[in-house]
Design a protein around this motif. Structure first.
Motif, mmCIF file in Angstrom:
data_model
loop_
_atom_site.group_PDB
_atom_site.id
_atom_site.type_symbol
_atom_site.label_atom_id
_atom_site.label_comp_id
_atom_site.label_asym_id
_atom_site.label_seq_id
_atom_site.Cartn_x
_atom_site.Cartn_y
_atom_site.Cartn_z
ATOM 1 N N ALA A 84 3.102 12.087 4.205
ATOM 2 C CA ALA A 84 2.919 11.130 3.183
ATOM 3 C C ALA A 84 4.008 10.775 2.398
ATOM 4 O O ALA A 84 4.303 9.436 2.101
ATOM 5 C CB ALA A 84 1.733 11.208 2.195
ATOM 6 N N LEU A 87 -5.026 12.664 7.889
ATOM 7 C CA LEU A 87 -3.819 13.565 8.221
ATOM 8 C C LEU A 87 -4.114 15.071 8.059
ATOM 9 O O LEU A 87 -3.933 15.900 8.869
ATOM 10 C CB LEU A 87 -2.484 12.990 7.443
ATOM 11 C CG LEU A 87 -1.865 11.816 8.013
ATOM 12 C CD1 LEU A 87 -0.742 11.250 7.144
ATOM 13 C CD2 LEU A 87 -1.478 12.117 9.445
ATOM 14 N N LEU A 140 6.290 8.653 4.858
ATOM 15 C CA LEU A 140 5.870 7.423 4.945
ATOM 16 C C LEU A 140 6.133 6.442 3.904
ATOM 17 O O LEU A 140 6.310 5.266 3.758
ATOM 18 C CB LEU A 140 4.313 7.296 5.198
ATOM 19 C CG LEU A 140 4.085 7.771 6.643
ATOM 20 C CD1 LEU A 140 2.462 8.278 6.894
ATOM 21 C CD2 LEU A 140 4.492 7.284 7.773
ATOM 22 N N PHE A 181 -0.836 0.702 6.291
ATOM 23 C CA PHE A 181 -2.229 1.196 6.464
ATOM 24 C C PHE A 181 -2.936 0.477 5.185
ATOM 25 O O PHE A 181 -2.372 -0.118 4.353
ATOM 26 C CB PHE A 181 -2.171 2.509 5.790
ATOM 27 C CG PHE A 181 -1.551 3.424 6.769
ATOM 28 C CD1 PHE A 181 -1.893 3.860 8.125
ATOM 29 C CD2 PHE A 181 -0.210 4.017 6.502
ATOM 30 C CE1 PHE A 181 -1.354 4.432 9.068
ATOM 31 C CE2 PHE A 181 0.539 4.894 7.312
ATOM 32 C CZ PHE A 181 -0.183 5.034 8.638
ATOM 33 N N TYR A 182 -4.245 0.423 5.400
ATOM 34 C CA TYR A 182 -5.056 -0.641 4.522
ATOM 35 C C TYR A 182 -5.178 0.182 3.342
ATOM 36 O O TYR A 182 -5.232 -0.202 2.202
ATOM 37 C CB TYR A 182 -6.367 -0.994 5.317
ATOM 38 C CG TYR A 182 -7.383 -1.664 4.379
ATOM 39 C CD1 TYR A 182 -7.082 -3.165 4.323
ATOM 40 C CD2 TYR A 182 -8.381 -1.186 3.758
ATOM 41 C CE1 TYR A 182 -7.823 -3.696 3.366
ATOM 42 C CE2 TYR A 182 -9.291 -1.939 2.928
ATOM 43 C CZ TYR A 182 -8.991 -3.083 2.852
ATOM 44 O OH TYR A 182 -9.925 -3.869 1.998
ATOM 45 N N TYR A 183 -5.577 1.474 3.574
ATOM 46 C CA TYR A 183 -6.181 2.434 2.473
ATOM 47 C C TYR A 183 -5.359 3.508 2.622
ATOM 48 O O TYR A 183 -6.128 4.588 3.044
ATOM 49 C CB TYR A 183 -7.510 2.602 2.170
ATOM 50 C CG TYR A 183 -8.045 2.948 0.913
ATOM 51 C CD1 TYR A 183 -7.643 2.105 -0.334
ATOM 52 C CD2 TYR A 183 -8.688 3.944 0.645
ATOM 53 C CE1 TYR A 183 -7.932 2.871 -1.663
ATOM 54 C CE2 TYR A 183 -9.102 4.394 -0.259
ATOM 55 C CZ TYR A 183 -8.642 3.907 -1.734
ATOM 56 O OH TYR A 183 -9.053 4.377 -3.021
ATOM 57 N N PRO A 184 -4.220 3.905 1.934
ATOM 58 C CA PRO A 184 -3.605 5.243 2.540
ATOM 59 C C PRO A 184 -4.286 6.315 1.981
ATOM 60 O O PRO A 184 -3.998 7.189 2.756
ATOM 61 C CB PRO A 184 -2.171 4.967 1.491
ATOM 62 C CG PRO A 184 -1.943 3.446 1.653
ATOM 63 C CD PRO A 184 -3.364 2.879 1.458
ATOM 64 N N SER A 224 4.093 3.329 4.663
ATOM 65 C CA SER A 224 2.872 3.116 4.301
ATOM 66 C C SER A 224 2.081 1.895 3.956
ATOM 67 O O SER A 224 0.807 1.673 3.937
ATOM 68 C CB SER A 224 2.646 3.903 2.801
ATOM 69 O OG SER A 224 3.528 3.178 1.855
ATOM 70 N N VAL A 282 -6.225 7.563 5.053
ATOM 71 C CA VAL A 282 -5.166 8.146 5.943
ATOM 72 C C VAL A 282 -4.507 9.553 5.661
ATOM 73 O O VAL A 282 -4.768 10.278 6.566
ATOM 74 C CB VAL A 282 -4.100 7.119 5.785
ATOM 75 C CG1 VAL A 282 -3.018 7.713 6.800
ATOM 76 C CG2 VAL A 282 -4.510 5.880 6.313
ATOM 77 N N PHE A 283 -4.426 9.727 4.418
ATOM 78 C CA PHE A 283 -4.007 11.188 3.803
ATOM 79 C C PHE A 283 -5.159 12.383 4.142
ATOM 80 O O PHE A 283 -4.757 13.098 4.823
ATOM 81 C CB PHE A 283 -3.811 11.097 2.381
ATOM 82 C CG PHE A 283 -3.375 12.291 1.685
ATOM 83 C CD1 PHE A 283 -1.963 12.764 1.949
ATOM 84 C CD2 PHE A 283 -4.519 13.313 1.264
ATOM 85 C CE1 PHE A 283 -1.595 14.184 1.601
ATOM 86 C CE2 PHE A 283 -3.846 14.633 0.848
ATOM 87 C CZ PHE A 283 -2.558 14.787 1.000
ATOM 88 N N LEU A 284 -6.188 11.810 3.984
ATOM 89 C CA LEU A 284 -7.311 12.695 4.344
ATOM 90 C C LEU A 284 -7.555 13.031 5.735
ATOM 91 O O LEU A 284 -7.621 14.343 6.073
ATOM 92 C CB LEU A 284 -8.739 12.147 3.616
ATOM 93 C CG LEU A 284 -9.927 13.068 3.649
ATOM 94 C CD1 LEU A 284 -9.793 14.335 2.345
ATOM 95 C CD2 LEU A 284 -11.034 12.284 3.282
ATOM 96 N N ALA A 321 0.759 -1.304 0.017
ATOM 97 C CA ALA A 321 0.034 -0.099 0.047
ATOM 98 C C ALA A 321 0.731 1.170 -0.002
ATOM 99 O O ALA A 321 1.794 1.185 0.585
ATOM 100 C CB ALA A 321 -0.892 -0.132 1.172
ATOM 101 N N ARG A 322 0.642 2.308 -0.937
ATOM 102 C CA ARG A 322 1.385 3.621 -0.861
ATOM 103 C C ARG A 322 0.552 4.649 -0.737
ATOM 104 O O ARG A 322 -0.827 4.526 -1.290
ATOM 105 C CB ARG A 322 2.168 3.682 -2.381
ATOM 106 C CG ARG A 322 3.231 2.643 -2.181
ATOM 107 C CD ARG A 322 4.118 2.738 -3.405
ATOM 108 N NE ARG A 322 4.759 3.820 -3.536
ATOM 109 C CZ ARG A 322 6.005 4.255 -3.017
ATOM 110 N NH1 ARG A 322 6.692 3.638 -2.136
ATOM 111 N NH2 ARG A 322 6.631 5.514 -3.234
ATOM 112 N N PHE A 323 0.830 5.799 -0.312
ATOM 113 C CA PHE A 323 0.018 7.087 -0.632
ATOM 114 C C PHE A 323 -0.223 7.520 -2.097
ATOM 115 O O PHE A 323 0.777 7.313 -2.818
ATOM 116 C CB PHE A 323 0.728 8.149 0.357
ATOM 117 C CG PHE A 323 0.359 8.197 1.674
ATOM 118 C CD1 PHE A 323 -0.804 8.588 2.168
ATOM 119 C CD2 PHE A 323 1.213 7.450 2.436
ATOM 120 C CE1 PHE A 323 -1.277 8.465 3.566
ATOM 121 C CE2 PHE A 323 1.077 7.254 3.901
ATOM 122 C CZ PHE A 323 -0.192 7.792 4.462
#
Lengths: 726, 70
Positions: free
Chosen positions: B33, B55, B36, B45-48, B42, B51-53, A724-726
């Motif tokens: 991000a 953060l 990470l 995390f299940y769905y980055p 990263s 997570v970004f939102l 998983a990546r941003f």
């Protein structure tokens, strides 16, 4: 002093700037509201040749008319009910988005969606003006198109006929070189990697020639007169490309055979094909052909063929079929070009049946996802308008919907890349609006500014790859300078409009992450898994004892999987180059390209197997060999299911799978031998044998394509892509 | 000293403080991000994207509370 010499891009930029200034002048002179709509029409249809621009202009005009009808229908049905109104509008926009992500009339569907959105949302705010908005939009679009058409037609007219002829010559030259490369490859010289660049060039040229033909049909009377022949030429040349590819794919199976003995006139056939390519190129250069085509058929030496194994006989049958196809297509191309160039009037026969490709009407899941995403964007924008009231008010809804559709249309461009060009475009427009425009007096000075800014944008961003930068500059320029007859200046309005543009794009960027990550490596993996799921389904349908579902649903399902499988390698090919290889140094673009090519070969083999399955097979052979073929098929399906679940599994099987496939083919070969020996005299006709050999050839081809895929998949680091990546 | 919300004036134009807090919050989320991704954190995390939102919202809240009062 010599004559003023201007480059083509300077001339095109002058034409667009001039047309923009005239269109604004007419719209202001007529006292129409929102004169920037006329400017938009000019900005959007301006392309490099008159034909291309007129085609796009016609699509914009017809799209606008269809949008007006759709908007009035939606408004009349749900005038006082905002939720059903929005539902109907989003369904219409979703339908248009699905259509615009296809291969035909994309711009027409784009315009018919966003103009409908503008009319319905604007009229929803002030219902009494619905008719006025529709009429203004239509007349201002028409004036923009008319002005640009006149300017492009009168000032340095640029016909597309030259482009069409150049693209045709290049396409045939590349196909000729491909043919030469493949002929060497068949003789054991060179390798398939050498031709990869040529193959990619050929695909691009087919597309380029299609666009040039469509433009030249509009701006050249000579091409218009011969348009049916030109279209036939385009179709035959496209089929020839596919036939060459099919021929290349059959080489691994005949690699170890003595083709000169098995096909005694192979050299004569290849020489004839070579001569035909040379003559077609000569005619495309405007010279009369030196010779006519000679009728020739590839022949198989039956006595030599009888000494071969059954799989090898199957491979020879497949090669002969590929050569037959090449002979037929080159002859048809020769005739059609001779006719187009006026060297002879030849009655053109029926087109050749195209090679395995798309069939019938089937839904494309990626296009459907894009349509749903645009509908969701529209709903979120609408709810934000109702409950939060962002900058731009109803215009925010129109802009977010339109940007969402533009992102769907340019699916290979990440929506986040739109932010920077549009932000810079807003800053550029802001400088003009705040510092330049208040100093101007009268339309003459304003026209100079409009011309200068448009010229600069179209001159600096004239390359097709700069299209996003061009749009990022021209759209904010037209929107933010807010030209009106009673010109007023308000920084708050400018700031609100700029914020609306950037917020609208931000919403599209956010929505692009729903339902799945748009990162190219994730998209690649998703398409990859789907490829094997669909391959598994289609293989289950080729069982010799499988009864075709009579119902519409069963047939449609098979068609859906087949069409999607056919499209997936090209989607993977387009996704591969977008992966950021700096983040994944273990995988190279060449490896990914090779992997995609191996999936293309698998697709070709699976489709071919499906087509062979549809040919009649002798009952005797089916009864005798059904158990063996089923065992083979189930083993392949099991393998494919493993790959669909975990691509890395393919990498772990490299040597193991090769050994298993070779053993299984040897067992099948022995069983076929046994069965043919058992067949009584006259029990199997020549056609039965040929059909069965081609079926066997397809089985073997699929097995070898699978081995090739495993070999390439072995070199890919799948784990990193899955993280998983941003 | 209590932080009192006030508009930010740039060249005589007043901007809401939340705008600046949100811009800084988003920039801080982008930097986080990037870090990470860089250190392969990263993958936990299940769905980055969500997570970004989250953060961005958290940073905006913190900046709005302690740096630019909104």
């Amino acid at each position: 002093m010599g004559p003023l010499l201007l480059s083509r891009r300077a001339k095109e930029a002058i034409k667009t700037g001039l047309a923009m200034a005239i269109a604004f002048a007419i719209a202001l002179g007529m006292g129409w509201d929102k004169p920037h709509w006329a400017g938009f029409a000019v900005a959007m249809i301006s392309l490099t040749t008159a034909g291309q621009s007129l085609n796009k202009g016609a699509m914009r005009m017809f799209g606008t008319l269809v949008a007006v009808i759709a908007a009035f229908t939606i408004l009349s049905l749900f005038w006082q009910d905002r939720w059903p109104l929005m539902l109907a509008l989003s369904l219409y926009v979703g339908f248009c988005t699905y259509m615009l992500t296809g291969k035909r009339l994309q711009y027409f569907w784009f315009v018919s969606a966003f103009v409908c959105l503008i009319i319905v949302v604007d009229a929803g705010n002030t219902s009494e003006s619905a008719f006025q908005i529709a009429v203004e939009r239509t007349q201002e679009t028409a004036i923009g198109i008319l002005v640009y058409a006149l300017v492009a037609g009168l000032l340095w007219p640029q016909s597309s006929r030259g482009d069409l002829e150049a693209a045709s010559r290049k396409l045939l030259a590349v196909q000729h070189r491909l043919y030469g490369t493949y002929r060497d490859l068949m003789a054991g010289k060179g390798n398939a990697e050498d031709s990869r660049q040529l193959r990619m060039q050929e695909v691009q040229l087919v597309h380029q020639m299609g666009s040039a033909l469509s433009a030249a049909t509009t701006d050249s009377y000579t091409v218009w007169e011969a348009r049916h022949r030109w279209r036939r030429f385009r179709d035959e040349a496209t089929d020839l490309g596919e036939a060459l590819e099919g021929w290349r794919r059959s080489f691994p199976e005949v690699r170890d055979l003595d083709l000169a003995t098995l096909l005694p006139n192979l050299d004569a056939v290849c020489d004839e094909l070579e001569a035909r390519f040379a003559e077609i190129e000569r005619m495309l250069d405007g010279e009369a052909p030196h010779r006519q085509t000679r009728a020739i058929d590839p022949e198989v030496d039956r006595r030599a063929a009888r000494a071969l194994s059954h799989f090898d006989r199957a491979a020879v049958a497949v090669t002969k079929a590929q050569l037959d196809r090449l002979v037929g297509l080159t002859s048809a191309l020769f005739d059609v070009i001779r006719d187009i160039k006026g060297f002879a009037i030849v009655p053109i026969g029926r087109p050749h049946a195209p090679a395995a490709s798309r069939r019938g009407l089937a839904i494309d899941p990626d296009r459907l996802t894009a349509a749903i995403r645009v509908m969701a964007t529209l709903w979120v924008a609408f709810l934000l308008w109702v409950y939060v009231d962002p900058p731009g008010h109803q215009t925010f809804v129109q802009l977010a919907g339109t940007m969402g559709m533009a992102a769907a249309m340019m699916s290979m461009v990440r929506p986040s890349t739109m932010l920077l060009p549009f932000a810079l475009g807003c800053a550029f427009a802001g400088v003009l609006y705040v510092f330049v425009m208040p100093q101007l007096s009268g339309y003459g000075e304003l026209a100079l500014m409009i011309f200068g800014a448009t010229f600069a944008i179209y001159y600096l961003f004239s390359e097709p790859r700069q299209a996003l930068a061009k749009m990022g500059a021209i759209v904010p320029f037209i929107v933010l300078i807010s030209i009106e007859n009673q010109q007023t200046y308000s920084f708050a309005r400018y700031a609100n409009s700029a914020a609306m543009i950037l917020l609208g794009i931000s919403l599209v960027v956010i929505m692009n992450y729903i339902p799945t990550s748009p990162r190219p490596e994730k998209t690649f993996l998703r398409l990859f898994r789907r490829f094997f799921r669909h391959a598994d389904f289609l293989l289950s349908r080729i069982a010799l004892d499988w009864e075709q579902t009579k119902g519409l649903a069963g047939r449609w399902k098979t068609m859906f999987y087949r069409n999607d499988l056919w499209e997936l390698p090209s989607k993977l090919l387009a996704t591969g180059p977008q992966i950021d290889y700096r983040q994944f140094p273990d995988n190279t673009p060449e490896q990914v390209q090779a992997l995609t090519a191996s999936l293309g070969a698998l697709t070709f083999r699976i489709i071919e197997l499906g087509d062979m399955r549809e040919r009649p097979q002798a009952q005797f052979l089916v009864q005798e060999l059904i158990a063996d073929l089923r065992a083979w098929r189930l083993a392949v399906q099991e393998q494919i299911q493993i790959w669909a679940d975990d691509p890395a599994a393919a990498a772990r099987q490299d040597i193991d799978i090769q050994k298993r496939v070779i053993d299984r083919l040897a067992r099948l070969e022995a069983r076929v031998e046994e069965t043919f020996d058992k067949a009584g005299a006259g029990e199997l006709s020549a056609a039965d044998r040929e059909n069965f050999y081609r079926l066997l050839g397809a089985f073997r081809g699929l097995s070898e394509a699978g081995i090739d895929f495993v070999r390439i998949a072995n070199g890919i680091n799948w784990g990193k892509w899955r993280e998983a990546r941003f | 000293m209590p932080l009192i919300p006030s508009e930010v004036a740039i060249a005589g134009v007043y901007f809401p403080p939340l705008l600046f807090a949100a811009i800084l919050g988003t920039v801080a989320a982008i930097v986080t991000a990037f870090a990470l991704n860089r250190y392969r954190l990263s993958r936990f995390f299940y769905y980055p994207p969500v997570v970004f939102l989250a953060l961005a919202v958290i940073y905006t809240g913190l900046i709005g509370t302690f740096i630019i009062p909104v």
